[in-house]
Write a protein that holds these residues in place. Structure first.
Motif, PDB file in Angstrom:
ATOM      1  N   THR A   1      47.376  28.699 -24.923  1.00  0.00           N
ATOM      2  CA  THR A   1      46.483  27.732 -25.539  1.00  0.00           C
ATOM      3  C   THR A   1      45.050  28.079 -25.147  1.00  0.00           C
ATOM      4  N   PHE A   2      44.066  27.475 -25.825  1.00  0.00           N
ATOM      5  CA  PHE A   2      42.674  27.792 -25.499  1.00  0.00           C
ATOM      6  C   PHE A   2      42.345  27.366 -24.072  1.00  0.00           C
ATOM      7  N   GLU A   3      42.877  26.203 -23.625  1.00  0.00           N
ATOM      8  CA  GLU A   3      42.609  25.739 -22.272  1.00  0.00           C
ATOM      9  C   GLU A   3      43.176  26.721 -21.248  1.00  0.00           C
ATOM     10  N   GLU A   4      44.394  27.223 -21.499  1.00  0.00           N
ATOM     11  CA  GLU A   4      44.983  28.202 -20.595  1.00  0.00           C
ATOM     12  C   GLU A   4      44.188  29.504 -20.615  1.00  0.00           C
ATOM     13  N   ALA A   5      43.761  29.932 -21.792  1.00  0.00           N
ATOM     14  CA  ALA A   5      42.979  31.161 -21.912  1.00  0.00           C
ATOM     15  C   ALA A   5      41.668  31.054 -21.153  1.00  0.00           C
ATOM     16  N   LEU A   6      41.025  29.882 -21.235  1.00  0.00           N
ATOM     17  CA  LEU A   6      39.749  29.686 -20.562  1.00  0.00           C
ATOM     18  C   LEU A   6      39.930  29.734 -19.050  1.00  0.00           C
ATOM     19  N   GLU A   7      40.956  29.066 -18.545  1.00  0.00           N
ATOM     20  CA  GLU A   7      41.191  29.048 -17.101  1.00  0.00           C
ATOM     21  C   GLU A   7      41.568  30.435 -16.594  1.00  0.00           C
ATOM     22  N   THR A   8      42.383  31.162 -17.346  1.00  0.00           N
ATOM     23  CA  THR A   8      42.763  32.516 -16.955  1.00  0.00           C
ATOM     24  C   THR A   8      41.554  33.442 -16.979  1.00  0.00           C
ATOM     25  N   THR A   9      40.698  33.279 -17.986  1.00  0.00           N
ATOM     26  CA  THR A   9      39.506  34.123 -18.093  1.00  0.00           C
ATOM     27  C   THR A   9      38.557  33.883 -16.924  1.00  0.00           C
ATOM     28  N   LYS A  10      38.446  32.639 -16.458  1.00  0.00           N
ATOM     29  CA  LYS A  10      37.599  32.344 -15.297  1.00  0.00           C
ATOM     30  C   LYS A  10      38.032  33.161 -14.089  1.00  0.00           C
ATOM     31  N   ILE A  11      39.322  33.240 -13.856  1.00  0.00           N
ATOM     32  CA  ILE A  11      39.827  33.995 -12.704  1.00  0.00           C
ATOM     33  C   ILE A  11      39.522  35.475 -12.860  1.00  0.00           C
ATOM     34  N   HIS A  12      39.778  36.021 -14.041  1.00  0.00           N
ATOM     35  CA  HIS A  12      39.526  37.447 -14.274  1.00  0.00           C
ATOM     36  C   HIS A  12      38.037  37.756 -14.224  1.00  0.00           C
ATOM     37  N   SER A  13      37.215  36.814 -14.661  1.00  0.00           N
ATOM     38  CA  SER A  13      35.766  37.010 -14.612  1.00  0.00           C
ATOM     39  C   SER A  13      35.270  37.082 -13.175  1.00  0.00           C
ATOM     40  N   VAL A  14      35.730  36.164 -12.344  1.00  0.00           N
ATOM     41  CA  VAL A  14      35.316  36.151 -10.945  1.00  0.00           C
ATOM     42  C   VAL A  14      35.788  37.405 -10.221  1.00  0.00           C
TER      43      VAL A  14
END
Length: 546
Positions: free
Chosen positions: A251-264
């Motif tokens: 889902t978009f919410e899951e994608a956003l949270e996962t992207t935050k981790i990969h970004s950091v």
């Protein structure tokens, strides 16, 4: 003269806004005096040399004077090179090189090269989210980072490539004239997620192994952890790599949270800007505990967090150091990792499916008809005991993956593909969602928030500590409610408990898996057939493995 800009610092996977205050003395000194206060780390302190060279090489002649930089709040440690840009813009503003008088509605982040060009930094997605939460409309970032931040609705992300472009952009805002850099970047997140289903390995490539395929389907449908046991070359790794192809889409919410981790963590694909497929992480067995769980002086996410909302695959499980495997017990139980240091304690999300693989004995050929295995029973027991009982208790499904026979390997019969398996998995997940939603304590008032929603937390002693989205997450109370058995099924489970010496934890996991098997069959209750299949998925609990 005093000039203020705004930037942000990332702690864990969240960002905090930082006020950057620049005091420009009104008199000349014999030499440059450039001091930075507010708990800066070495990279921030070194910014004075990068900023001074970038400003002068961009065509500005700074006088020799005293410059004081304050990063507020002063009690938070600041790290990284992303403060170069706000410091440089603050100096230009204090010096009078900007027509704009204040930039309180801008967050600036970026590393400066000595020639004034901007280089990418890590963690810009949490920064964009923090800016939106604070009501700040505009975010100015290096062009290489802009696509990542532009997935956040409610903020205008301006990609820039140099200090001069930032100056022209800000002066354009002050004069009301449209600058060539004043057009924010837009990203269609729906299109990104819609186009994410590609290039995944397909189960159609796997010959034979019908039992293992069925076990993986059950694991995907209920979110169960799975351990595959078989000789070298039997296809354990091949099966694990195809498991993401039958999982539900992000889902978009899951994608956003996962992207935050990969970004950091600095592993995000800058061209994509958003993680659109469930992560698949497969660390080597030489990984350290800090590499698996996360760590460092300033804690960074490890492999279990990078696998958040996805799959963590551990091949050759007994070869991992014992201390490395034991640190996984907290994330498997709680869905997050807490890393404590003297200066801070940070938590990273780590809700993932665990898929592991191992050989049945040290040589790998136990049970092979050729008789080439000469491992003794004590040697086999020592090998299996490298994986502790508490860790095995957190793995719901243990399945044997035998060597593929020649006829199956060379057979021409069509194999079932991932699309067909995934359709059954999604149907089972829908049944679970409807069941848990209908029985949630607040189901009459509002729908449950997604797993990444900060409102998602336990509400009482009788409710689970967090929202439940799959059968694997059921509490003991929910097992009693949703896993009722008939008298015949009760007798079967009792016989299995006594004959195989199963533990109470194995009892609960058998019921959870049986509930998933029933969901795949669209059955309202657990039957003897569903329970019998679940019992067969406890390979390491059987007597011949003791």
């Amino acid at each position: 003269m005093l000039f203020k800009t705004r930037s942000a610092a990332v702690y864990g996977i969240d960002a905090h806004l930082i006020d950057v205050e620049i005091d420009f003395a009104g008199y000349k000194t014999e030499k440059d005096e450039f001091s930075t206060v507010g708990l800066p780390d070495a990279a921030v302190r070194e910014s004075r040399d990068r900023v001074r060279s970038a400003i002068r090489n961009s065509g500005f002649d700074l006088p020799t004077t005293r410059i004081t930089i304050n990063l507020a709040p002063a009690d938070l440690k600041k790290e990284g090179s992303g403060f170069d840009l706000p410091i440089a813009i603050g100096i230009l503003g204090a010096y009078g090189a900007l027509t704009i008088k204040e930039v309180h509605d801008f967050v600036l982040v970026g590393e400066l090269g000595l020639d004034g060009t901007l280089r990418e930094v890590q963690g810009v997605l949490p920064i964009a989210i923090a800016a939106r939460a604070a009501g700040i409309r505009n975010v100015i970032l290096p062009a290489a980072n802009a696509r990542e931040a532009a997935v956040v609705d409610g903020v205008d992300v301006f990609p820039v490539r140099s200090l001069l472009e930032v100056r022209e952009l800000l002066n354009g805002f002050a004069s009301g004239k449209q600058s060539m850099f004043a057009k924010p970047l837009r990203v269609d997140t729906k299109q990104l997620l819609a186009g994410s289903e590609h290039a995944l390995p397909d189960f159609r490539d796997v010959r034979g192994q019908l039992v293992a395929k069925r076990a993986l389907e059950v694991a995907a449908a209920g979110g169960h952890n799975i351990l595959m046991i078989g000789p070298p070359g039997s296809g354990k790794t091949m099966l694990a790599k195809r498991l993401p192809s039958i999982l539900a889409p992000l889902t978009f919410e899951e994608a956003l949270e996962t992207t935050k981790i990969h970004s950091v963590a600095g592993v995000l694909d800058k061209d994509a800007g958003l993680v659109t497929q469930r992560p698949f992480r497969a660390p080597h067995h030489t990984v350290s505990d800090a590499g698996l769980i996360g760590g460092g002086i300033i804690p960074r996410p490890g492999e279990v967090s990078l696998a958040h909302n996805g799959l963590l695959f551990l091949d050759e499980l007994p070869e991992f150091p014992r201390n490395v495997l034991e640190v996984m017990r907290q994330p498997l139980e709680d869905g997050q990792v807490t890393i404590a240091r003297a200066s801070m304690s940070l938590s990273f999300p780590a809700r993932f499916m665990l898929a592991a693989a191992m050989n049945p004995c040290p040589c790998g050929y136990r049970g092979d008809p050729s008789g080439r295995c000469h491992c003794t029973a004590p040697l086999i027991q020592r090998y299996i005991s490298r994986v502790s009982g508490p860790l095995l208790d957190r793995i719901d499904i243990h399945i044997e993956v035998p060597a593929v026979q020649y006829k199956e390997l060379r057979g021409g019969s069509a194999q079932e593909g991932s699309a067909e398996i995934r359709s059954r998995v999604l149907a089972a997940r829908e049944r679970q969602h409807a069941r848990f939603h209908a029985n949630a304590p607040d189901s009459g008032r509002q729908p449950p928030p997604p797993a990444s929603d900060p409102r998602s937390r336990g509400s009482s002693r009788t409710a689970p500590r967090q929202k439940v989205f799959s059968n694997a997450q059921m509490s003991t109370q929910q097992i009693r409610i949703f896993c009722e058995l008939s008298s015949e099924a009760e007798r079967l489970l009792e016989r299995a408990m006594v004959s195989q010496g199963l533990s109470a934890r194995a009892h609960d996991r058998i019921l959870k898996v049986a509930r998933t098997v029933a969901d795949l069959a669209a059955a309202p209750s657990i039957t003897v057939q569903h329970l019998a299949e679940a019992i067969q998925y406890r390979t390491l609990d059987r007597s011949h493995w003791s």
